[in-house]
Design a protein around this motif. Sequence first.
Motif, PDB file in Angstrom:
ATOM      1  N   UNK A 132     -10.137  81.440  45.192  1.00  0.00           N
ATOM      2  CA  UNK A 132     -11.177  82.171  44.462  1.00  0.00           C
ATOM      3  C   UNK A 132     -10.650  82.645  43.109  1.00  0.00           C
ATOM      4  N   UNK A 133      -9.431  83.173  43.094  1.00  0.00           N
ATOM      5  CA  UNK A 133      -8.843  83.665  41.837  1.00  0.00           C
ATOM      6  C   UNK A 133      -8.697  82.535  40.826  1.00  0.00           C
ATOM      7  N   UNK A 134      -8.323  81.340  41.289  1.00  0.00           N
ATOM      8  CA  UNK A 134      -8.146  80.203  40.388  1.00  0.00           C
ATOM      9  C   UNK A 134      -9.464  79.735  39.794  1.00  0.00           C
ATOM     10  N   UNK A 135     -10.481  79.587  40.613  1.00  0.00           N
ATOM     11  CA  UNK A 135     -11.755  79.062  40.118  1.00  0.00           C
ATOM     12  C   UNK A 135     -12.452  80.101  39.247  1.00  0.00           C
ATOM     13  N   UNK A 136     -12.324  81.359  39.585  1.00  0.00           N
ATOM     14  CA  UNK A 136     -12.899  82.393  38.724  1.00  0.00           C
ATOM     15  C   UNK A 136     -12.189  82.442  37.378  1.00  0.00           C
ATOM     16  N   UNK A 137     -10.885  82.182  37.374  1.00  0.00           N
ATOM     17  CA  UNK A 137     -10.158  82.191  36.103  1.00  0.00           C
ATOM     18  C   UNK A 137     -10.570  81.028  35.217  1.00  0.00           C
ATOM     19  N   UNK A 138     -10.674  79.827  35.785  1.00  0.00           N
ATOM     20  CA  UNK A 138     -10.979  78.665  34.954  1.00  0.00           C
ATOM     21  C   UNK A 138     -12.381  78.742  34.372  1.00  0.00           C
ATOM     22  N   UNK A 139     -13.267  79.496  35.020  1.00  0.00           N
ATOM     23  CA  UNK A 139     -14.634  79.646  34.506  1.00  0.00           C
ATOM     24  C   UNK A 139     -14.824  80.945  33.730  1.00  0.00           C
ATOM     25  N   UNK A 140     -13.768  81.709  33.554  1.00  0.00           N
ATOM     26  CA  UNK A 140     -13.839  82.977  32.823  1.00  0.00           C
ATOM     27  C   UNK A 140     -13.905  82.697  31.324  1.00  0.00           C
ATOM     28  N   UNK A 181     -10.261  67.458  42.975  1.00  0.00           N
ATOM     29  CA  UNK A 181      -9.188  66.472  42.928  1.00  0.00           C
ATOM     30  C   UNK A 181      -8.695  66.256  41.506  1.00  0.00           C
ATOM     31  N   UNK A 182      -9.380  66.840  40.548  1.00  0.00           N
ATOM     32  CA  UNK A 182      -8.993  66.755  39.145  1.00  0.00           C
ATOM     33  C   UNK A 182      -7.891  67.777  38.881  1.00  0.00           C
ATOM     34  N   UNK A 183      -7.038  67.485  37.921  1.00  0.00           N
ATOM     35  CA  UNK A 183      -5.939  68.417  37.630  1.00  0.00           C
ATOM     36  C   UNK A 183      -6.441  69.775  37.152  1.00  0.00           C
ATOM     37  N   UNK A 184      -7.687  69.835  36.640  1.00  0.00           N
ATOM     38  CA  UNK A 184      -8.249  71.132  36.296  1.00  0.00           C
ATOM     39  C   UNK A 184      -8.434  72.033  37.496  1.00  0.00           C
ATOM     40  N   UNK A 185      -8.437  71.440  38.695  1.00  0.00           N
ATOM     41  CA  UNK A 185      -8.569  72.218  39.922  1.00  0.00           C
ATOM     42  C   UNK A 185      -7.253  72.530  40.593  1.00  0.00           C
ATOM     43  N   UNK A 186      -6.135  72.316  39.896  1.00  0.00           N
ATOM     44  CA  UNK A 186      -4.833  72.676  40.439  1.00  0.00           C
ATOM     45  C   UNK A 186      -4.763  74.178  40.697  1.00  0.00           C
ATOM     46  N   UNK A 187      -4.051  74.529  41.772  1.00  0.00           N
ATOM     47  CA  UNK A 187      -3.936  75.924  42.187  1.00  0.00           C
ATOM     48  C   UNK A 187      -2.655  76.566  41.638  1.00  0.00           C
ATOM     49  N   UNK A 188      -2.842  77.671  40.914  1.00  0.00           N
ATOM     50  CA  UNK A 188      -1.742  78.452  40.343  1.00  0.00           C
ATOM     51  C   UNK A 188      -1.536  79.687  41.217  1.00  0.00           C
ATOM     52  N   UNK A 189      -0.303  80.144  41.310  1.00  0.00           N
ATOM     53  CA  UNK A 189      -0.013  81.361  42.066  1.00  0.00           C
ATOM     54  C   UNK A 189      -0.902  82.514  41.596  1.00  0.00           C
ATOM     55  N   UNK A 190      -1.577  83.206  42.517  1.00  0.00           N
ATOM     56  CA  UNK A 190      -2.419  84.345  42.107  1.00  0.00           C
ATOM     57  C   UNK A 190      -1.620  85.455  41.444  1.00  0.00           C
ATOM     58  N   UNK A 191      -0.342  85.584  41.817  1.00  0.00           N
ATOM     59  CA  UNK A 191       0.492  86.599  41.172  1.00  0.00           C
ATOM     60  C   UNK A 191       0.714  86.271  39.699  1.00  0.00           C
ATOM     61  N   UNK A 192       0.905  85.003  39.388  1.00  0.00           N
ATOM     62  CA  UNK A 192       1.091  84.599  37.996  1.00  0.00           C
ATOM     63  C   UNK A 192      -0.223  84.748  37.228  1.00  0.00           C
ATOM     64  N   UNK A 193      -1.332  84.470  37.887  1.00  0.00           N
ATOM     65  CA  UNK A 193      -2.639  84.681  37.243  1.00  0.00           C
ATOM     66  C   UNK A 193      -2.807  86.147  36.872  1.00  0.00           C
ATOM     67  N   UNK A 194      -2.409  87.043  37.768  1.00  0.00           N
ATOM     68  CA  UNK A 194      -2.478  88.480  37.462  1.00  0.00           C
ATOM     69  C   UNK A 194      -1.597  88.822  36.271  1.00  0.00           C
ATOM     70  N   UNK A 195      -0.410  88.216  36.217  1.00  0.00           N
ATOM     71  CA  UNK A 195       0.489  88.456  35.087  1.00  0.00           C
ATOM     72  C   UNK A 195      -0.145  87.976  33.786  1.00  0.00           C
ATOM     73  N   UNK A 196      -0.859  86.860  33.862  1.00  0.00           N
ATOM     74  CA  UNK A 196      -1.482  86.315  32.664  1.00  0.00           C
ATOM     75  C   UNK A 196      -2.596  87.228  32.168  1.00  0.00           C
ATOM     76  N   UNK A 197      -3.396  87.756  33.091  1.00  0.00           N
ATOM     77  CA  UNK A 197      -4.441  88.693  32.684  1.00  0.00           C
ATOM     78  C   UNK A 197      -3.837  89.971  32.102  1.00  0.00           C
ATOM     79  N   UNK A 198      -2.718  90.425  32.681  1.00  0.00           N
ATOM     80  CA  UNK A 198      -2.047  91.615  32.145  1.00  0.00           C
ATOM     81  C   UNK A 198      -1.543  91.353  30.733  1.00  0.00           C
ATOM     82  N   UNK A 199      -1.033  90.145  30.506  1.00  0.00           N
ATOM     83  CA  UNK A 199      -0.565  89.786  29.159  1.00  0.00           C
ATOM     84  C   UNK A 199      -1.727  89.759  28.175  1.00  0.00           C
ATOM     85  N   UNK A 200      -2.875  89.289  28.625  1.00  0.00           N
ATOM     86  CA  UNK A 200      -4.055  89.279  27.765  1.00  0.00           C
ATOM     87  C   UNK A 200      -4.469  90.703  27.386  1.00  0.00           C
ATOM     88  N   UNK A 201      -4.380  91.609  28.341  1.00  0.00           N
ATOM     89  CA  UNK A 201      -4.711  93.003  28.061  1.00  0.00           C
ATOM     90  C   UNK A 201      -3.751  93.617  27.048  1.00  0.00           C
TER      91      UNK A 201
END
Length: 539
Positions: A132-140, A181-201
Amino acid sequence: MKRNKAPFYAVLALTATLGLAACADDGQGDGGSSNGDNGEDATGEAVEGGDLVLAEQSDIVGLDPHQVNDVPSGHVQYQVYEGLLTFDENMDLQNRLAEDYSWNDEGTVLTFQLREGVTFHDGAEFNADAVKANIERITDEAVGSQRAFLFEGIEEINVLGDYEIEFVLEEPDVAFLFSFAHSGGFMISPDVIEEDYAAMEDGQQPYTAVNANPAGTGYFKYESGTVGSSDLVFTRNDDHWSGEPAILDSVTFKTVPDTSARLAELTTGDSHFITLDAAGLAQLEGIGDAGLKVTDSISGSYFGFNTEVEPFDDVRVRQAIAMAVDKEVVIDNLLEGYGFPANSPVAPGVIGHDENAEALPFDVDAAKELLAEAGYEDGFSTSIMTNDSPARIQLAEYMQSALAELNIELEVQQVEWATYLEDTAKGDHEMFILGWSSATGDADYALAPLYHTDNFGSSGNRAFYSNAELDEILNEAVAEVDENARMDLYAQAQEIANEEVPLVFTHYTQYLHGVRDQVQGIIVTPTDNWVLNEAHFVE
């Protein structure tokens, strides 16, 4: 505008029988080979471990699969990340991080049963919340992913359990399945996604944290190197969920822009696997302990026009230039016979390819008449932008001489890869040369990103072409339930694309690679993914 829709029952049948054939072998080399044997019988005993060095022509632009859509970056990302589904070397759909999936009767709810016991490289757990975190991020929209269109049309994402998740769609769209099955749907660690959002902030750009610390579930995990550097090193993930980790100890990706330099590395063994083009074939033949690997693809190569600038806003000018370029010369003289003439933007083997589509013919006299009608009988000056690919540079130089027959003076602008992508996405070009792989195996992905008005710029439409009729046909096609009607719509779309020619597809690609004889087991897929978990050395 919602993209990437498809008929429910048609894709259900497709899911079971996909097996897409790439372009047929015409007898050139060992076309279609994707088993990693370099066209030779394996000799010697397999060796456990070792560092495989792969030399690319262009720098890696990003390690974040939600960020970029270029091929060199994809080669690296494919080692680190996995999706819920995957295509194998025959383009058959396979489960990956999902164990099963199902649709409701209406084709509006897709439910995945996820694989248990999977962890990301950083120790984070793979589960429904991570998906969920990955798909919500790619569509954010705040993230601004180039690949967001793959997952548009989602109305709800519901976590049904730790390892069960459903996607509720606005309307039936079974081709949506292939986005996982597309590389755009690759799964990234949710912890790293959180770090990325923190960096954006903190004011940093999206993707910063992921590029610094990429963590997926794949066979190899990040060890060292930075985006844009020459060496990126990834070591074996001994804890891969399959219980069968890669054979190699590590893989190193190098950037070696010059073809001769890459071949020199192949000769010395400093690199074991290199990207190649026809210009390097003669030099490769002189290397006694390396061979050529040829893989048929579902990709096409093209040159295009910025249709928002004069004179390329006039279809007659585009048609004239298209008719002045001889595709047979491109294939026979520039590509040494490796490739197939393109009759449409949709390659053979892609669902929706129209074998009866007719591209504009090579006809210099007719081209001159069209230019005169458009008011350019005396020609004009323009430029074509390309990156440092020798094949593309050769095409641009051939076009210089071909267009001189029309009194068109063509300047070749060679630009570094990342800058090239940025400039063409912004429209800072007149003409350009690129390629496109239909990575989902469906005509919607072959056409909509390149031609739909909604996808100007980095999403794919670098021609900035807009045609309301074509937009409507593409919109209808992705939502059409009747398979025959859908194919008819895509045939209409290809007819318009061939007539309007914002892009001129010259040929369908065969991927060429040089490989040391001591290396076996590398698989190159029809979408140019490099599968390395079974790659190994022999002695």
